[in-house]
Motif scaffolding. Structure first.
Motif, PDB file in Angstrom:
ATOM      1  N   GLY A  26       0.862  -1.188   0.000  1.00 20.40           N
ATOM      2  CA  GLY A  26       0.000   0.000   0.000  1.00 20.40           C
ATOM      3  C   GLY A  26       0.893   1.231   0.000  1.00 20.40           C
ATOM      4  N   ILE A  27       0.283   2.394   0.205  1.00 18.74           N
ATOM      5  CA  ILE A  27       1.042   3.643   0.105  1.00 18.74           C
ATOM      6  C   ILE A  27       2.174   3.695   1.136  1.00 18.74           C
ATOM      7  N   ILE A  28       1.956   3.085   2.318  1.00 17.29           N
ATOM      8  CA  ILE A  28       2.979   3.126   3.364  1.00 17.29           C
ATOM      9  C   ILE A  28       4.166   2.237   2.971  1.00 17.29           C
ATOM     10  N   GLY A  29       3.860   1.025   2.518  1.00 18.04           N
ATOM     11  CA  GLY A  29       4.931   0.102   2.141  1.00 18.04           C
ATOM     12  C   GLY A  29       5.756   0.616   0.975  1.00 18.04           C
ATOM     13  N   VAL A  30       5.079   1.154  -0.061  1.00 19.05           N
ATOM     14  CA  VAL A  30       5.847   1.572  -1.241  1.00 19.05           C
ATOM     15  C   VAL A  30       6.725   2.783  -0.935  1.00 19.05           C
ATOM     16  N   GLU A  47       3.957  -8.133  -1.783  1.00 22.12           N
ATOM     17  CA  GLU A  47       2.540  -7.748  -1.706  1.00 22.12           C
ATOM     18  C   GLU A  47       1.717  -8.982  -2.050  1.00 22.12           C
ATOM     19  N   LYS A  48       0.781  -9.334  -1.190  1.00 20.06           N
ATOM     20  CA  LYS A  48       0.033 -10.581  -1.402  1.00 20.06           C
ATOM     21  C   LYS A  48      -0.886 -10.508  -2.623  1.00 20.06           C
ATOM     22  N   GLY A  49      -1.324  -9.289  -2.982  1.00 19.79           N
ATOM     23  CA  GLY A  49      -2.223  -9.131  -4.129  1.00 19.79           C
ATOM     24  C   GLY A  49      -1.599  -8.190  -5.144  1.00 19.79           C
ATOM     25  N   ARG A  50      -2.242  -7.035  -5.331  1.00 22.21           N
ATOM     26  CA  ARG A  50      -1.721  -6.041  -6.281  1.00 22.21           C
ATOM     27  C   ARG A  50      -1.303  -4.783  -5.529  1.00 22.21           C
ATOM     28  N   GLN A  55      -6.704  -0.419   0.890  1.00 20.12           N
ATOM     29  CA  GLN A  55      -7.121   0.947   1.246  1.00 20.12           C
ATOM     30  C   GLN A  55      -6.542   2.033   0.326  1.00 20.12           C
ATOM     31  N   SER A  56      -5.306   1.806  -0.129  1.00 18.90           N
ATOM     32  CA  SER A  56      -4.605   2.903  -0.808  1.00 18.90           C
ATOM     33  C   SER A  56      -5.196   3.292  -2.160  1.00 18.90           C
ATOM     34  N   SER A  57      -6.074   2.454  -2.729  1.00 20.66           N
ATOM     35  CA  SER A  57      -6.764   2.876  -3.965  1.00 20.66           C
ATOM     36  C   SER A  57      -8.236   3.154  -3.693  1.00 20.66           C
ATOM     37  N   LEU A 212       6.436  -4.338   8.677  1.00 21.59           N
ATOM     38  CA  LEU A 212       5.072  -4.809   8.405  1.00 21.59           C
ATOM     39  C   LEU A 212       4.176  -3.610   8.130  1.00 21.59           C
ATOM     40  N   ALA A 213       3.881  -3.393   6.837  1.00 20.12           N
ATOM     41  CA  ALA A 213       2.972  -2.314   6.435  1.00 20.12           C
ATOM     42  C   ALA A 213       1.727  -2.975   5.845  1.00 20.12           C
ATOM     43  N   GLY A 214       1.116  -3.832   6.640  1.00 23.47           N
ATOM     44  CA  GLY A 214       0.063  -4.722   6.140  1.00 23.47           C
ATOM     45  C   GLY A 214      -1.355  -4.209   6.292  1.00 23.47           C
ATOM     46  N   ALA A 216      -4.945  -3.520   7.133  1.00 27.74           N
ATOM     47  CA  ALA A 216      -5.958  -4.191   7.959  1.00 27.74           C
ATOM     48  C   ALA A 216      -5.543  -5.601   8.404  1.00 27.74           C
ATOM     49  N   TRP A 217      -4.487  -6.151   7.805  1.00 29.52           N
ATOM     50  CA  TRP A 217      -4.038  -7.511   8.139  1.00 29.52           C
ATOM     51  C   TRP A 217      -2.969  -7.502   9.227  1.00 29.52           C
ATOM     52  N   ALA A 218      -2.532  -6.340   9.645  1.00 30.97           N
ATOM     53  CA  ALA A 218      -1.342  -6.250  10.495  1.00 30.97           C
ATOM     54  C   ALA A 218      -1.544  -6.921  11.848  1.00 30.97           C
ATOM     55  N   ARG A 235     -15.892  -0.488   7.900  1.00 32.59           N
ATOM     56  CA  ARG A 235     -16.088  -0.551   6.445  1.00 32.59           C
ATOM     57  C   ARG A 235     -16.719   0.737   5.936  1.00 32.59           C
ATOM     58  N   GLN A 236     -15.950   1.474   5.144  1.00 30.09           N
ATOM     59  CA  GLN A 236     -16.471   2.732   4.584  1.00 30.09           C
ATOM     60  C   GLN A 236     -16.801   2.531   3.108  1.00 30.09           C
ATOM     61  N   SER A 237     -17.886   3.182   2.661  1.00 35.99           N
ATOM     62  CA  SER A 237     -18.339   3.034   1.281  1.00 35.99           C
ATOM     63  C   SER A 237     -18.203   4.361   0.548  1.00 35.99           C
ATOM     64  N   PRO A 326      -4.504 -17.251   5.274  1.00 34.46           N
ATOM     65  CA  PRO A 326      -5.656 -16.426   4.858  1.00 34.46           C
ATOM     66  C   PRO A 326      -5.265 -15.347   3.837  1.00 34.46           C
ATOM     67  N   MET A 327      -4.007 -14.892   3.866  1.00 30.33           N
ATOM     68  CA  MET A 327      -3.593 -13.838   2.928  1.00 30.33           C
ATOM     69  C   MET A 327      -3.512 -14.331   1.488  1.00 30.33           C
ATOM     70  N   GLU A 328      -3.319 -15.653   1.345  1.00 30.45           N
ATOM     71  CA  GLU A 328      -3.297 -16.195  -0.023  1.00 30.45           C
ATOM     72  C   GLU A 328      -4.702 -16.533  -0.503  1.00 30.45           C
ATOM     73  N   GLY A 393      -2.202   0.733  11.192  1.00 28.35           N
ATOM     74  CA  GLY A 393      -3.200   1.400  12.037  1.00 28.35           C
ATOM     75  C   GLY A 393      -3.336   2.868  11.669  1.00 28.35           C
ATOM     76  N   PHE A 394      -3.357   3.167  10.385  1.00 19.53           N
ATOM     77  CA  PHE A 394      -3.377   4.575   9.956  1.00 19.53           C
ATOM     78  C   PHE A 394      -4.750   5.230  10.099  1.00 19.53           C
ATOM     79  N   SER A 395      -5.708   4.481  10.578  1.00 21.20           N
ATOM     80  CA  SER A 395      -6.963   5.021  11.119  1.00 21.20           C
ATOM     81  C   SER A 395      -7.725   5.973  10.197  1.00 21.20           C
ATOM     82  N   GLY A 398      -4.140   7.729   6.441  1.00 24.97           N
ATOM     83  CA  GLY A 398      -2.746   7.403   6.163  1.00 24.97           C
ATOM     84  C   GLY A 398      -2.303   7.686   4.745  1.00 24.97           C
ATOM     85  N   PHE A 399      -3.241   7.921   3.826  1.00 29.20           N
ATOM     86  CA  PHE A 399      -2.839   8.135   2.431  1.00 29.20           C
ATOM     87  C   PHE A 399      -2.029   9.435   2.313  1.00 29.20           C
ATOM     88  N   GLY A 400      -2.583  10.511   2.848  1.00 29.49           N
ATOM     89  CA  GLY A 400      -1.929  11.821   2.728  1.00 29.49           C
ATOM     90  C   GLY A 400      -0.569  11.865   3.400  1.00 29.49           C
TER      91      GLY A 400
HETATM   92  C1  LIG Z   1     -13.119   5.030   2.018  1.00 29.11           C
HETATM   93  C2  LIG Z   1     -11.782   5.509   2.542  1.00 29.11           C
HETATM   94  C3  LIG Z   1     -11.478   6.865   2.463  1.00 29.11           C
HETATM   95  C4  LIG Z   1     -10.231   7.334   2.921  1.00 29.11           C
HETATM   96  N1  LIG Z   1      -9.876   8.638   2.681  1.00 29.11           N
HETATM   97  C5  LIG Z   1      -8.619   9.057   2.997  1.00 29.11           C
HETATM   98  C6  LIG Z   1      -8.174  10.353   2.620  1.00 29.11           C
HETATM   99  O1  LIG Z   1      -8.872  11.121   1.956  1.00 29.11           O
HETATM  100  N2  LIG Z   1      -6.938  10.749   3.025  1.00 29.11           N
HETATM  101  C7  LIG Z   1      -6.109   9.929   3.742  1.00 29.11           C
HETATM  102  O2  LIG Z   1      -5.006  10.371   4.111  1.00 29.11           O
HETATM  103  N3  LIG Z   1      -6.481   8.657   4.029  1.00 29.11           N
HETATM  104  C8  LIG Z   1      -7.698   8.199   3.671  1.00 29.11           C
HETATM  105  N4  LIG Z   1      -8.074   6.915   3.943  1.00 29.11           N
HETATM  106  C9  LIG Z   1      -7.132   6.035   4.663  1.00 29.11           C
HETATM  107  C10 LIG Z   1      -5.999   5.545   3.767  1.00 29.11           C
HETATM  108  O3  LIG Z   1      -6.522   4.995   2.578  1.00 29.11           O
HETATM  109  C11 LIG Z   1      -5.177   4.522   4.528  1.00 29.11           C
HETATM  110  O4  LIG Z   1      -4.828   5.021   5.814  1.00 29.11           O
HETATM  111  C12 LIG Z   1      -3.886   4.174   3.788  1.00 29.11           C
HETATM  112  O5  LIG Z   1      -4.133   3.850   2.442  1.00 29.11           O
HETATM  113  C13 LIG Z   1      -3.207   3.006   4.490  1.00 29.11           C
HETATM  114  O6  LIG Z   1      -2.140   2.578   3.709  1.00 29.11           O
HETATM  115  P1  LIG Z   1      -1.423   1.205   4.060  1.00 29.11           P
HETATM  116  O7  LIG Z   1      -0.308   1.052   3.099  1.00 29.11           O
HETATM  117  O8  LIG Z   1      -1.111   1.204   5.523  1.00 29.11           O
HETATM  118  O9  LIG Z   1      -2.549   0.092   3.893  1.00 29.11           O
HETATM  119  P2  LIG Z   1      -3.168  -0.592   2.593  1.00 29.11           P
HETATM  120  O10 LIG Z   1      -3.326   0.356   1.481  1.00 29.11           O
HETATM  121  O11 LIG Z   1      -4.398  -1.289   3.048  1.00 29.11           O
HETATM  122  O12 LIG Z   1      -2.057  -1.617   2.168  1.00 29.11           O
HETATM  123  C14 LIG Z   1      -1.705  -2.744   2.932  1.00 29.11           C
HETATM  124  C15 LIG Z   1      -1.218  -3.786   1.949  1.00 29.11           C
HETATM  125  O13 LIG Z   1      -0.573  -4.855   2.634  1.00 29.11           O
HETATM  126  C16 LIG Z   1      -0.851  -6.048   1.940  1.00 29.11           C
HETATM  127  N5  LIG Z   1      -0.589  -7.148   2.873  1.00 29.11           N
HETATM  128  C17 LIG Z   1      -1.180  -7.357   4.081  1.00 29.11           C
HETATM  129  N6  LIG Z   1      -0.651  -8.443   4.673  1.00 29.11           N
HETATM  130  C18 LIG Z   1       0.287  -8.921   3.825  1.00 29.11           C
HETATM  131  C19 LIG Z   1       1.174 -10.026   3.888  1.00 29.11           C
HETATM  132  N7  LIG Z   1       1.205 -10.846   4.945  1.00 29.11           N
HETATM  133  N8  LIG Z   1       2.008 -10.251   2.842  1.00 29.11           N
HETATM  134  C20 LIG Z   1       2.003  -9.418   1.767  1.00 29.11           C
HETATM  135  N9  LIG Z   1       1.170  -8.350   1.663  1.00 29.11           N
HETATM  136  C21 LIG Z   1       0.339  -8.108   2.677  1.00 29.11           C
HETATM  137  C22 LIG Z   1      -2.305  -5.889   1.514  1.00 29.11           C
HETATM  138  O14 LIG Z   1      -2.619  -6.724   0.425  1.00 29.11           O
HETATM  139  C23 LIG Z   1      -2.360  -4.408   1.163  1.00 29.11           C
HETATM  140  O15 LIG Z   1      -2.148  -4.181  -0.223  1.00 29.11           O
HETATM  141  C24 LIG Z   1      -9.318   6.421   3.520  1.00 29.11           C
HETATM  142  C25 LIG Z   1      -9.631   5.057   3.601  1.00 29.11           C
HETATM  143  C26 LIG Z   1     -10.850   4.597   3.102  1.00 29.11           C
HETATM  144  C27 LIG Z   1     -11.147   3.124   3.143  1.00 29.11           C
END
Ligand SMILES: Cc1cc2nc3c(=O)[nH]c(=O)nc-3n(C[C@H](O)[C@H](O)[C@H](O)COP(=O)(O)OP(=O)(O)OC[C@H]3O[C@@H](n4cnc5c(N)ncnc54)[C@H](O)[C@@H]3O)c2cc1C
Length: 441
Positions: A26-30, A47-50, A55-57, A212-214, A216-218, A235-237, A326-328, A393-395, A398-400
């Motif tokens: 996700g955005i944190i890992g990359v 990355e287990k998927g794409r 969350q990051s897309s 570990l930047a996982g 919701a799976w962390a 779950r947000q829509s 479960p991640m696979e 736990g970016f709550s 975390g994207f910004g």
């Molecule tokens: C509807 C919605 C609106 C939001 N709006 C905003 C916003 O406007 N601004 C903002 O700053 N934030 C926003 N957020 C929050 C933001 O999207 C997240 O905080 C941020 O994307 C988290 O990034 P991440 O990399 O931690 O997690 P993710 O993007 O969820 O990435 C985690 C990745 O880890 C991978 N992974 C997990 N376990 C494993 C494993 N064991 N092996 C390999 N890969 C694994 C997963 O497949 C996933 O791709 C919003 C979120 C949602 C859902």
């Protein structure tokens, strides 16, 4: 019902060893892996998927200082500069631009909270403008109604969730980093208590540092390692609509509905804070710690269903390291959007911005937001396993701060001067009984 997302090609086989292995694309890992590779550190990202598919897309794309909790504001300010610098130095397009964020309200209490935040932000060197009724009405003229007031934060902006994480991963690959999609990390190997490798479905990568930047799976991953990381997913829509003829504000917040223009001209529509709570075994386990947060947000949280159990990301089960985990089984967490919320969001958006009547709904999706009890992420080395850095736990915001968080994690992994004070994020705070102040946002 996945949102639009750019695709990148990556290599199928991870290396035998790397200085640092980042788990999660996700955005944190990359960004973590990118800032490591820039320093000449050999890094493998699994990355287990794409890349970017969870969350990051799925988010709004807001990159904001406005209304940030004091603990996150320094990281938010640094991140805005880093978003800009990333584009300049990598040549990759994340869609980031400082379009400014517009907040409109007719509620005196809300306006007063924004005004207090403006006063606090001034002390941190952040400029944001309170708008009087005339200014708010003028800036919000697309709504065709009068407003009591508002805020405009000119240095904030948005990036494009469809592009951002893949763009950073592409830049990482150019720097020599290795990226592996469809490659789940199953666990960690240790020697003398310290990380010595990451076990993936495609073999072991020897390393002394794992991040570990996982998302919701962390928490469930941590549980396999005996680490207690309280996390709850809500779950947000969200939905997107086709471009309209007259340009609407790039990023507009109102309590009823918020609207964000995407790079391709579409608009993303959502109701701030509105979410379904899907009860899972992990949710039950950590529920007592989340009482203050849920009490603060109860108005916008609705009871959910079985989506959380179906996702499998909050399992309490132990998994084997030599069999699919479960991640696979769930490569991409793609929960069903809440159709009642989608309909209500659309109705409110059309009422707010009549121009949207012409627009067609193009997509609707949902995402699991990974929350901590105090609404601030856990970032730092876990004391019980040297070499294991948690970054989750970016709550919901975390994207910004992705670039700033990634930079900080790279600093911690290499022992460099941290870009911001890491103290507010340290994971140890979750092990005590004091949970601190629930973040305001
Ligand atoms: C509807 C919605 C609106 C939001 N709006 C905003 C916003 O406007 N601004 C903002 O700053 N934030 C926003 N957020 C929050 C933001 O999207 C997240 O905080 C941020 O994307 C988290 O990034 P991440 O990399 O931690 O997690 P993710 O993007 O969820 O990435 C985690 C990745 O880890 C991978 N992974 C997990 N376990 C494993 C494993 N064991 N092996 C390999 N890969 C694994 C997963 O497949 C996933 O791709 C919003 C979120 C949602 C859902």
């Amino acid at each position: 019902m996945s949102p639009p997302l750019h695709h990148i090609n990556t290599s199928p086989k991870p290396p035998a060893s790397a200085d640092v292995v980042v788990i999660g694309g996700g955005i944190i890992g990359v960004f973590t892996a990118y800032y490591l590779a820039k320093r000449g550190v050999s890094v493998a990202l699994v990355e287990k998927g794409r890349i970017g598919a969870e969350q990051s897309s799925r988010n709004w794309g807001w990159c904001r200082q406005q209304n940030r909790d004091a603990r996150e504001l320094p990281m938010a300010s640094k991140s805005l500069d880093l978003w800009e610098r990333f584009a300049a130095e990598s040549g990759e397009d994340t869609g980031f631009h400082r379009c400014g964020l517009l907040y409109l309200s007719n509620d005196e209490a809300e306006l007063s909270r924004w005004s207090s935040w403006r006063d606090f932000a001034k002390t941190a060197g952040v400029t944001t403008y309170m708008l009087n009724s005339r200014q708010a009405t003028q800036r919000g003229q697309a709504t065709g109604r009068a407003w009591k007031g508002g805020v405009f934060s000119p240095t904030d902006g948005t990036a494009d969730p469809a592009k951002a994480a893949p763009a950073v991963a592409a830049a990482l690959i150019k720097l020599g980093g290795s990226v592996h999609q469809n490659c789940a990390a199953r666990g960690i190997e240790t020697e003398g208590g310290r990380v010595s490798g990451v076990i993936t479905e495609a073999g072991v990568i020897k390393t002394r540092t794992a991040v570990l930047a996982g998302g919701a799976w962390a928490s469930s991953f941590c549980r396999q390692l005996g680490i207690r990381f309280p996390q709850a997913s809500i779950r947000q829509s969200i939905l997107s609509v086709s471009p309209v003829e007259h340009r609407l504000p790039d990023a507009l917040f109102t309590a009823g509905v918020s609207v964000t223009r995407r790079n391709d001209g579409r608009y993303a529509l959502a109701i701030s804070g509105r979410a379904r709570v899907d009860v899972t075994p992990q949710f039950m386990r950590f529920a007592p710690q989340f009482v203050p947060m849920f009490a603060k947000r109860w108005r916008s949280l609705l009871p959910g269903g079985l989506e959380g159990v179906r996702g499998g990301h909050e399992t309490l089960k132990r998994w084997r390291l030599d069999a699919p985990t479960p991640m696979e089984r769930v490569r991409i967490l793609d929960p069903k959007p809440d159709l009642a919320t989608v309909r209500e969001t659309h109705r409110r958006a059309v009422e707010l911005l009549p121009e949207l009547r012409e627009a067609r709904i193009t997509d609707a999706w949902a995402g699991f937001v990974d929350s901590t009890p105090d609404g601030v992420p856990g970032i730092g080395e876990v004391p019980s396993i040297p070499g294991f850095i948690l970054a989750a736990g970016f709550s919901g915001h975390g994207f910004g701060i992705g670039p700033g968080a990634g930079h900080l994690i790279a600093d911690l992994a290499t022992g460099a001067e941290p870009i911001v004070d890491p103290l507010p994020y340290r994971p140890e705070r979750f092990s005590g009984s004091a949970w601190g102040k629930v973040a305001d946002f």
